[in-house]
Design a protein around this motif. Structure first.
Motif, mmCIF file in Angstrom:
data_model
loop_
_atom_site.group_PDB
_atom_site.id
_atom_site.type_symbol
_atom_site.label_atom_id
_atom_site.label_comp_id
_atom_site.label_asym_id
_atom_site.label_seq_id
_atom_site.Cartn_x
_atom_site.Cartn_y
_atom_site.Cartn_z
ATOM 1 N N ASP A 9 0.830 -1.211 0.000
ATOM 2 C CA ASP A 9 0.000 0.000 0.000
ATOM 3 C C ASP A 9 0.865 1.261 0.000
ATOM 4 O OD1 ASP A 9 -2.311 -1.504 0.018
ATOM 5 O OD2 ASP A 9 -2.550 -1.437 2.200
ATOM 6 N N ARG A 67 2.369 1.548 -3.549
ATOM 7 C CA ARG A 67 1.344 1.961 -4.513
ATOM 8 C C ARG A 67 1.030 3.456 -4.385
ATOM 9 N NH1 ARG A 67 -2.701 -0.521 -2.666
ATOM 10 N NH2 ARG A 67 -3.878 1.257 -1.899
ATOM 11 N N THR A 68 0.901 3.929 -3.134
ATOM 12 C CA THR A 68 0.602 5.343 -2.915
ATOM 13 C C THR A 68 1.746 6.227 -3.397
ATOM 14 O OG1 THR A 68 -0.748 4.782 -0.979
ATOM 15 C CG2 THR A 68 -0.048 7.077 -1.201
ATOM 16 N N LYS A 73 3.844 5.585 -5.739
ATOM 17 C CA LYS A 73 3.852 5.561 -7.205
ATOM 18 C C LYS A 73 2.736 6.446 -7.764
ATOM 19 C CE LYS A 73 4.188 2.265 -11.021
ATOM 20 N NZ LYS A 73 4.220 0.822 -11.376
ATOM 21 N N GLU A 74 1.529 6.321 -7.186
ATOM 22 C CA GLU A 74 0.375 7.075 -7.687
ATOM 23 C C GLU A 74 0.539 8.578 -7.467
ATOM 24 O OE1 GLU A 74 -2.896 5.352 -5.626
ATOM 25 O OE2 GLU A 74 -3.059 3.618 -6.960
ATOM 26 N N GLU A 75 1.145 8.949 -6.341
ATOM 27 C CA GLU A 75 1.242 10.361 -5.963
ATOM 28 C C GLU A 75 2.589 10.995 -6.335
ATOM 29 O OE1 GLU A 75 -1.155 12.173 -4.645
ATOM 30 O OE2 GLU A 75 -2.630 10.572 -4.341
ATOM 31 N N GLY A 76 3.504 10.184 -6.860
ATOM 32 C CA GLY A 76 4.826 10.702 -7.219
ATOM 33 C C GLY A 76 5.619 11.178 -6.013
#
Length: 212
Positions: free
Chosen positions: A130, A133-134, A136-139
């Motif tokens: 988690d 993933r966060t 990666k998604e939020e840079g």
């Protein structure tokens, strides 16, 4: 002249009214001394920690101290942001998988936000996947991992490994904090840095933010 020794002692004694009164006084001139006030509050939190260690304070007192610290930082946050004159960007903060403690994390969060960071707080018992993933998604390039239990060390190491497996380890800086953490643990976990108090955490994260 504001009495920062009195502020430290009021925080240590959990005297809510006095702490908030002094913090509001700090803001009367625009908050030029907000930095000293934050330092005094942190020193007061150290007193709370010492009293908890000697069983003079209980878990309920620790929880209240965290709430009081949040209130105090909310008052002076505008002045601290003004003094830094910049946004530090976004970072992730969480308590790692298997650990449900969040008092220390919440205090660090309050002080990071007061220092200009936009903190994505993933909460407690957070799986490595988690966190990755966060990020990666939020840079996001700065990750703060918290843990109080010894088992948190394994979870912190697993989180670092998860970033390696995702091919992202070179893209992020990871700082760990909490009761079991020291340089040896940092080496085992494979983190970039470690801290046992919010001030050190903020200092390191600000350095990373400026270097980005």
């Amino acid at each position: 002249m504001l009495d920062y020794e009195a502020l430290k002692e009021a925080m240590g004694d959990l005297e809510e009214d006095m702490v908030l009164e002094i913090m509001n006084k700090v803001m009367e001139d625009g908050g030029e001394q907000a930095g000293q006030a934050m330092k005094a509050c942190q020193e007061g939190m150290n007193i709370v920690g010492e009293r908890f260690a000697t069983q003079e304070y209980f878990v309920s007192d620790l929880i209240f101290s965290g709430e009081l610290m949040n209130e105090a930082m909310d008052i002076i946050r505008p002045a601290l942001l003004k003094s830094t004159g910049e946004s530090m960007g976004k970072m992730i903060l969480c308590t790692v998988e298997g650990d449900l403690h969040d008092i220390g994390k919440n205090i660090v969060k309050a002080m990071l936000e007061a220092s200009g960071f936009s903190v994505i707080d993933l909460g407690i018992d957070v799986k490595p996947s988690d966190i990755v993933r966060t990020a990666k998604e939020e840079g996001i390039t700065i990750i703060g991992l918290s843990g109080v239990l010894t088992l948190a060390i394994d979870a912190m190491k697993a989180t670092v490994e998860a970033f390696k497996d995702a091919g992202m380890r070179q893209d992020v800086k990871i700082i760990i904090g909490g009761a079991p953490v020291n340089q040896a643990v940092c080496d085992v976990v494979g983190a970039d840095s470690w801290a046992v108090n919010p001030a050190d955490t903020i200092k390191m994260c600000r350095e990373w933010s400026h270097a980005a």
